[in-house]
Scaffold this motif. Structure first.
Motif, PDB file in Angstrom:
ATOM      1  N   PRO A 149      46.027  92.313  85.578  1.00 45.27           N
ATOM      2  CA  PRO A 149      45.489  93.165  86.642  1.00 45.27           C
ATOM      3  C   PRO A 149      45.832  94.640  86.457  1.00 45.27           C
ATOM      4  N   SER A 152      43.409  99.416  91.412  1.00 41.42           N
ATOM      5  CA  SER A 152      42.577 100.569  91.738  1.00 41.42           C
ATOM      6  C   SER A 152      43.468 101.694  92.247  1.00 41.42           C
ATOM      7  N   THR A 195      31.633  91.297  86.898  1.00 44.06           N
ATOM      8  CA  THR A 195      32.004  91.759  88.234  1.00 44.06           C
ATOM      9  C   THR A 195      32.433  93.213  88.149  1.00 44.06           C
ATOM     10  N   ARG A 197      34.521  95.592  90.445  1.00 50.81           N
ATOM     11  CA  ARG A 197      35.351  95.598  91.637  1.00 50.81           C
ATOM     12  C   ARG A 197      34.885  96.684  92.607  1.00 50.81           C
ATOM     13  N   PRO A 198      34.832  96.384  93.889  1.00 50.60           N
ATOM     14  CA  PRO A 198      34.428  97.401  94.866  1.00 50.60           C
ATOM     15  C   PRO A 198      35.230  98.686  94.698  1.00 50.60           C
ATOM     16  N   GLU A 200      34.958 100.650  92.076  1.00 54.98           N
ATOM     17  CA  GLU A 200      35.063 101.016  90.671  1.00 54.98           C
ATOM     18  C   GLU A 200      33.672 101.213  90.067  1.00 54.98           C
ATOM     19  N   GLU A 203      32.771  97.492  84.628  1.00 53.16           N
ATOM     20  CA  GLU A 203      32.953  96.054  84.839  1.00 53.16           C
ATOM     21  C   GLU A 203      34.442  95.730  84.732  1.00 53.16           C
ATOM     22  N   THR A 204      34.935  94.961  85.691  1.00 49.09           N
ATOM     23  CA  THR A 204      36.365  94.648  85.723  1.00 49.09           C
ATOM     24  C   THR A 204      36.649  93.186  85.389  1.00 49.09           C
ATOM     25  N   SER A 205      35.615  92.345  85.370  1.00 48.22           N
ATOM     26  CA  SER A 205      35.750  90.956  84.926  1.00 48.22           C
ATOM     27  C   SER A 205      34.444  90.539  84.291  1.00 48.22           C
ATOM     28  N   SER A 223      39.446  89.929  82.064  1.00 51.97           N
ATOM     29  CA  SER A 223      39.485  90.622  83.344  1.00 51.97           C
ATOM     30  C   SER A 223      40.634  91.612  83.427  1.00 51.97           C
ATOM     31  N   ASP A 225      41.023  92.373  86.749  1.00 50.81           N
ATOM     32  CA  ASP A 225      41.156  92.085  88.177  1.00 50.81           C
ATOM     33  C   ASP A 225      42.303  91.131  88.459  1.00 50.81           C
ATOM     34  N   TYR A 226      42.585  90.244  87.530  1.00 52.25           N
ATOM     35  CA  TYR A 226      43.551  89.164  87.768  1.00 52.25           C
ATOM     36  C   TYR A 226      44.322  88.880  86.472  1.00 52.25           C
TER      37      TYR A 226
END
Length: 326
Positions: A149, A152, A195, A197-198, A200, A203-205, A223, A225-226
């Motif tokens: 991760p 943001s 994906t 992320r809201p 951004e 692409e985060t994933s 990712s 994100d995670y």
């Protein structure tokens, strides 16, 4: 060394200092005080800027770990100054830029290599050897996951589209490279879902499928994100080779697990610094005038497939890799 961040000073500079056949001569950074502090720590000199470092007559090779969008410029400038160049992945973000670098490297008679440090960890060679020996039968599927991760608002350049950010160009290229190396070719088509992320703009994933034909595929997820997750599997017709710590950090052991219908066994490999092994392989090839341990053709293949996968996910449409222009 072009840069003096914590990542560079904690992993790359010690690797260069410890490597056989090379020494750390100079560092430059946009933050001159930071460069001077790092230079004092490692016993090298601080150059006032990148251009001065590239022009330094005592420097034979330059490491370029700058933001993705700056790799092309400083690789070309280093080659023009007669230096060998080791460049952080991704080498470049556009296919046309590979040709420019390849032409410049030939003209300068200097080595350019993309810094995929994981390729130099012994566990990769062991997994490849087990596959080649038929331990799990013919390869049918590659599964690869790489995620961690990034928050943001952290100011991390991997979230900045103007600097070539996004999950694909950070963690995704590792998963793509594993698949292409395992099958020893580029896939025919790629498809995926991504994906953003809201809040951004990259692409985060991404989860994707690479189709190599004849029922052979790679299933990837990556990712920022995670996480954390860093594993790949080579699925053969009669078993699976697992590399559970695929992109091992310095000081962490490597190893492989083999599972078949009849038995399961694991092999732990000694702790190594794959950054150091990467530097030593690069230095040995540069000094000998030998072929790159990681040819530019392999880097171009990985970059092309990664860009195609990114485009396929963004448009929700499969992409034919051979016809893809990036």
């Amino acid at each position: 060394m072009l840069g003096a961040t914590g990542y560079i000073s904690s992993l790359l500079m010690p690797a260069i200092q410890a490597s056989a056949g090379s020494s750390l001569v100079a560092v430059a950074s946009r933050d001159r005080r930071g460069a001077e502090a790092v230079a004092d720590r490692f016993g090298c000199r601080a150059q006032p800027d990148y251009a001065a470092l590239v022009a330094d007559p005592d420097v034979d090779a330059v490491y370029v770990p700058l933001p993705n969008t700056e790799h092309l410029e400083w690789t070309l400038r280093a080659l023009a100054a007669g230096k060998h160049v080791l460049v952080e992945k991704p080498l470049v973000l556009r296919g046309a830029d590979f040709a420019r670098i390849a032409d410049a490297a030939r003209a300068a008679d200097r080595l350019v290599m993309e810094a995929f440090m994981y390729r130099f960890h012994p566990q990769q060679a062991r997994a490849a050897a087990l596959l080649a020996e038929g331990a799990v039968g013919p390869l049918r599927l590659v599964r690869a996951s790489f995620a961690y991760p990034i928050a943001s608002g952290s100011g991390n350049i991997r979230l900045d589209p103007a600097l070539g950010g996004g999950a694909t160009w950070d963690v995704g290229v590792y998963a793509v490279d594993v698949a292409c190396a395992a099958f020893d070719r580029a896939p025919l088509t790629v498809s995926g879902q991504s994906t953003v992320r809201p809040g951004e703009s990259v692409e985060t994933s991404l989860a994707g499928v690479l189709d190599f034909g004849d029922g052979r595929r790679a299933v990837l997820d990556y990712s920022i994100d995670y996480g954390p997750c860093a594993e790949y599997q080579l699925q053969g017709e009669s078993g699976t080779i697992v590399v559970p710590n695929a992109w091992a950090k310095d000081g962490e052991p490597g190893g492989v697990i083999v599972r078949t219908e009849k038995e399961t066994w694991s092999e732990e490999l000694p702790v190594v610094d794959h950054y150091q092994l990467q530097v030593e392989a690069f230095v040995e090839a540069a000094r000998a005038g030998a072929a790159s341990p990681l040819p530019l053709a392999a880097s171009e293949r990985t970059g092309r497939v990664a860009a195609a996968l990114q485009a396929a996910a963004a448009d929700a449409t499969p992409v034919t890799v051979a016809a893809f222009s990036w």
